[in-house]
Design an enzyme around this catalytic site. Structure first.
Site, PDB file in Angstrom:
ATOM      1  N   ALA A   9       0.800  -1.234   0.000  1.00  0.00           N
ATOM      2  CA  ALA A   9       0.000   0.000   0.000  1.00  0.00           C
ATOM      3  C   ALA A   9       0.832   1.284   0.000  1.00  0.00           C
ATOM      4  CB  ALA A   9      -0.942  -0.006   1.204  1.00  0.00           C
ATOM      5  N   GLY A  11       3.791   1.531  -1.489  1.00  0.00           N
ATOM      6  CA  GLY A  11       4.633   1.572  -2.696  1.00  0.00           C
ATOM      7  C   GLY A  11       4.079   2.576  -3.700  1.00  0.00           C
ATOM      8  N   GLY A  90      -0.513  -7.006 -10.434  1.00  0.00           N
ATOM      9  CA  GLY A  90       0.236  -6.311 -11.479  1.00  0.00           C
ATOM     10  C   GLY A  90       1.728  -6.464 -11.270  1.00  0.00           C
ATOM     11  N   THR A  91       2.081  -7.233 -10.244  1.00  0.00           N
ATOM     12  CA  THR A  91       3.510  -7.442  -9.946  1.00  0.00           C
ATOM     13  C   THR A  91       4.198  -8.098 -11.137  1.00  0.00           C
ATOM     14  OG1 THR A  91       3.025  -7.628  -7.600  1.00  0.00           O
ATOM     15  CG2 THR A  91       5.072  -8.650  -8.360  1.00  0.00           C
ATOM     16  N   THR A  92       5.449  -7.726 -11.379  1.00  0.00           N
ATOM     17  CA  THR A  92       6.218  -8.300 -12.491  1.00  0.00           C
ATOM     18  C   THR A  92       7.483  -8.961 -11.932  1.00  0.00           C
ATOM     19  OG1 THR A  92       7.435  -6.245 -12.868  1.00  0.00           O
ATOM     20  CG2 THR A  92       5.388  -6.544 -14.116  1.00  0.00           C
ATOM     21  N   SER A 115       0.920  -7.784 -16.790  1.00  0.00           N
ATOM     22  CA  SER A 115       2.187  -7.050 -16.634  1.00  0.00           C
ATOM     23  C   SER A 115       1.965  -5.563 -16.880  1.00  0.00           C
ATOM     24  CB  SER A 115       3.238  -7.598 -17.594  1.00  0.00           C
ATOM     25  OG  SER A 115       2.769  -7.502 -18.916  1.00  0.00           O
ATOM     26  N   HIS A 146      12.189   3.146 -17.946  1.00  0.00           N
ATOM     27  CA  HIS A 146      11.473   3.292 -16.669  1.00  0.00           C
ATOM     28  C   HIS A 146      12.302   4.092 -15.676  1.00  0.00           C
ATOM     29  CE1 HIS A 146       8.965  -0.040 -18.192  1.00  0.00           C
ATOM     30  NE2 HIS A 146       8.055   0.432 -17.363  1.00  0.00           N
ATOM     31  N   LYS A 150      13.237   1.014 -10.614  1.00  0.00           N
ATOM     32  CA  LYS A 150      12.614  -0.241 -11.078  1.00  0.00           C
ATOM     33  C   LYS A 150      13.586  -1.394 -10.870  1.00  0.00           C
ATOM     34  CE  LYS A 150      10.073  -2.469 -14.810  1.00  0.00           C
ATOM     35  NZ  LYS A 150       9.112  -3.033 -13.846  1.00  0.00           N
ATOM     36  N   GLY A 156       8.203  -6.273 -17.286  1.00  0.00           N
ATOM     37  CA  GLY A 156       7.218  -7.318 -17.560  1.00  0.00           C
ATOM     38  C   GLY A 156       6.465  -7.028 -18.853  1.00  0.00           C
TER      39      GLY A 156
HETATM   40  P1  NAD Z   1       7.542  -0.038  -5.112  1.00  0.00           P
HETATM   41  O1  NAD Z   1       8.900  -0.557  -4.783  1.00  0.00           O
HETATM   42  O2  NAD Z   1       7.297   1.425  -5.072  1.00  0.00           O
HETATM   43  O3  NAD Z   1       6.465  -0.699  -4.148  1.00  0.00           O
HETATM   44  C1  NAD Z   1       6.460  -2.062  -3.865  1.00  0.00           C
HETATM   45  C2  NAD Z   1       5.720  -2.258  -2.551  1.00  0.00           C
HETATM   46  O4  NAD Z   1       5.662  -3.661  -2.298  1.00  0.00           O
HETATM   47  C3  NAD Z   1       6.436  -1.609  -1.367  1.00  0.00           C
HETATM   48  O5  NAD Z   1       5.460  -1.089  -0.486  1.00  0.00           O
HETATM   49  C4  NAD Z   1       7.175  -2.777  -0.732  1.00  0.00           C
HETATM   50  O6  NAD Z   1       7.347  -2.600   0.657  1.00  0.00           O
HETATM   51  C5  NAD Z   1       6.227  -3.918  -1.034  1.00  0.00           C
HETATM   52  N1  NAD Z   1       6.949  -5.203  -1.076  1.00  0.00           N
HETATM   53  C6  NAD Z   1       7.968  -5.530  -1.892  1.00  0.00           C
HETATM   54  N2  NAD Z   1       8.391  -6.773  -1.608  1.00  0.00           N
HETATM   55  C7  NAD Z   1       7.599  -7.214  -0.590  1.00  0.00           C
HETATM   56  C8  NAD Z   1       7.555  -8.391   0.171  1.00  0.00           C
HETATM   57  N3  NAD Z   1       8.433  -9.381  -0.063  1.00  0.00           N
HETATM   58  N4  NAD Z   1       6.603  -8.498   1.112  1.00  0.00           N
HETATM   59  C9  NAD Z   1       5.717  -7.526   1.336  1.00  0.00           C
HETATM   60  N5  NAD Z   1       5.736  -6.356   0.666  1.00  0.00           N
HETATM   61  C10 NAD Z   1       6.671  -6.209  -0.274  1.00  0.00           C
HETATM   62  O7  NAD Z   1       7.197  -0.666  -6.541  1.00  0.00           O
HETATM   63  P2  NAD Z   1       6.061  -0.197  -7.565  1.00  0.00           P
HETATM   64  O8  NAD Z   1       6.626   0.777  -8.523  1.00  0.00           O
HETATM   65  O9  NAD Z   1       4.831   0.135  -6.812  1.00  0.00           O
HETATM   66  O10 NAD Z   1       5.853  -1.552  -8.378  1.00  0.00           O
HETATM   67  C11 NAD Z   1       5.419  -2.735  -7.733  1.00  0.00           C
HETATM   68  C12 NAD Z   1       5.294  -3.839  -8.773  1.00  0.00           C
HETATM   69  O11 NAD Z   1       4.283  -3.491  -9.720  1.00  0.00           O
HETATM   70  C13 NAD Z   1       6.570  -4.083  -9.581  1.00  0.00           C
HETATM   71  O12 NAD Z   1       6.683  -5.468  -9.841  1.00  0.00           O
HETATM   72  C14 NAD Z   1       6.308  -3.315 -10.871  1.00  0.00           C
HETATM   73  O13 NAD Z   1       7.043  -3.804 -11.974  1.00  0.00           O
HETATM   74  C15 NAD Z   1       4.825  -3.573 -11.037  1.00  0.00           C
HETATM   75  N6  NAD Z   1       4.098  -2.592 -11.861  1.00  0.00           N
HETATM   76  C16 NAD Z   1       3.111  -3.111 -12.637  1.00  0.00           C
HETATM   77  C17 NAD Z   1       2.314  -2.282 -13.388  1.00  0.00           C
HETATM   78  C18 NAD Z   1       1.173  -2.869 -14.181  1.00  0.00           C
HETATM   79  O14 NAD Z   1       0.415  -2.133 -14.832  1.00  0.00           O
HETATM   80  N7  NAD Z   1       0.986  -4.214 -14.139  1.00  0.00           N
HETATM   81  C19 NAD Z   1       2.523  -0.898 -13.356  1.00  0.00           C
HETATM   82  C20 NAD Z   1       3.538  -0.386 -12.546  1.00  0.00           C
HETATM   83  C21 NAD Z   1       4.310  -1.250 -11.778  1.00  0.00           C
END
Ligand code: NAD
Length: 255
Positions: A9, A11, A90-92, A115, A146, A150, A156
């Site tokens: 939340a 992130g 949406g995690t990659t 992705s 990006h 990242k 992804g």
């Molecule tokens: P970020 O680093 O800003 O946030 C990630 C969040 O997840 C943080 O709050 C972190 O504490 C938490 N986290 C990470 N590993 C964890 C774990 N092992 N246990 C619990 N919490 C954990 O990253 P972001 O920019 O928000 O991106 C997150 C993911 O979403 C990445 O994989 C990114 O590639 C992906 N993403 C996907 C899309 C899409 O449209 N599908 C768009 C943007 C980002």
């Protein structure tokens, strides 16, 4: 009204999802984050991740929206599968084992993984497949750009686009990640280039090069709200569906 839980939340994407949820008819039942968060985000108190399973059982939301990391996404998928709560992730950056674990979870609950949750990228995917088919001799190079934090490379979305291209052009069997030194191009390769700079939300360009002509198809994300909106559309669409593996095209097509 659909009731959601949000992981990661605090992130970049988690915050966008909470902000987007506040703007529409969606209730956030609870939100979690790995590191402690003192202040509410978009009016939602954020709990520690290690309470996720208990919170899930207590609140029984319609869906969980996850943007975290591949290991945690698998843990969340397992917890969702255990009690039959739908998961949008949406995690990659998943490896094969991570993907297999997500698919295993989808045998017990509805799982939608994308992705990229942008509708523009969905349109880009269709355009790239069409252009690839229409230009069967073209050299193809993909460049993604990006922000500097990242973690995974290539993105992804880049991998999804590469899969799409290779579905049409089976002769392009080799993905060449960057080039250095003596590196002549062969006819069976797709060049893949990952750039990291500043706070860029995401840009993907597919370049198709032939003799005396090139075609370039590019998508630029203006900001992350497009991904959050797409993920919430997906969560609303997924809520109440039976166990299975779903994709974002089904949401867009409204099937
Ligand atoms: P970020 O680093 O800003 O946030 C990630 C969040 O997840 C943080 O709050 C972190 O504490 C938490 N986290 C990470 N590993 C964890 C774990 N092992 N246990 C619990 N919490 C954990 O990253 P972001 O920019 O928000 O991106 C997150 C993911 O979403 C990445 O994989 C990114 O590639 C992906 N993403 C996907 C899309 C899409 O449209 N599908 C768009 C943007 C980002």
């Amino acid at each position: 009204m659909v009731r959601l839980a949000v992981t990661g939340a605090a992130g970049r994407m988690g915050q966008e999802v909470l902000a987007a949820a506040a703007d529409r008819e969606v209730e956030v039942a609870f939100a979690v984050n790995r590191s402690p968060v003192a202040e509410p985000i978009a009016g939602v108190d954020v709990q520690p991740t290690d309470e996720f399973a208990a919170l899930l059982a207590d609140h029984q939301p319609d869906a969980v929206v996850d943007f975290t990391g591949p290991d945690s996404a698998v843990d969340y998928a397992d917890a969702c599968a255990e009690i039959g709560v739908a998961l949008v992730t949406g995690t990659t950056g998943f490896d094969e084992a991570g993907l297999a674990a997500l698919k295993a979870a989808s045998e017990s609950t509805a799982v939608l993984k994308a992705s990229n949750f942008s509708r523009g990228v969905a349109a880009l995917r269709l355009a790239v497949q069409e252009a690839t088919a229409a230009l069967p001799d073209a050299d193809i190079e993909l460049t993604e750009t990006h922000h500097n934090a990242k973690r995974d490379a290539p993105s992804g979305t880049a991998k999804t686009l590469l899969d799409d291209i290779q579905e049409v052009r089976e002769d392009l069997s080799e993905r060449v990640h960057g080039r250095e030194g003596e590196a002549p191009r062969s006819t069976d390769e797709i060049g893949v280039h990952a750039r990291r700079a500043g706070d860029i939300a995401g840009k993907h360009e597919v370049l198709l090069g032939g003799s005396n002509e090139t075609l370039s198809l590019t998508h630029r994300a203006g900001d992350r709200s497009i991904f959050a909106d797409g993920a919430l559309d997906a969560a609303e669409w997924l809520a109440g569906r039976e166990a299975g593996w779903y994709d974002f095209f089904e949401v867009i097509e409204g099937e």
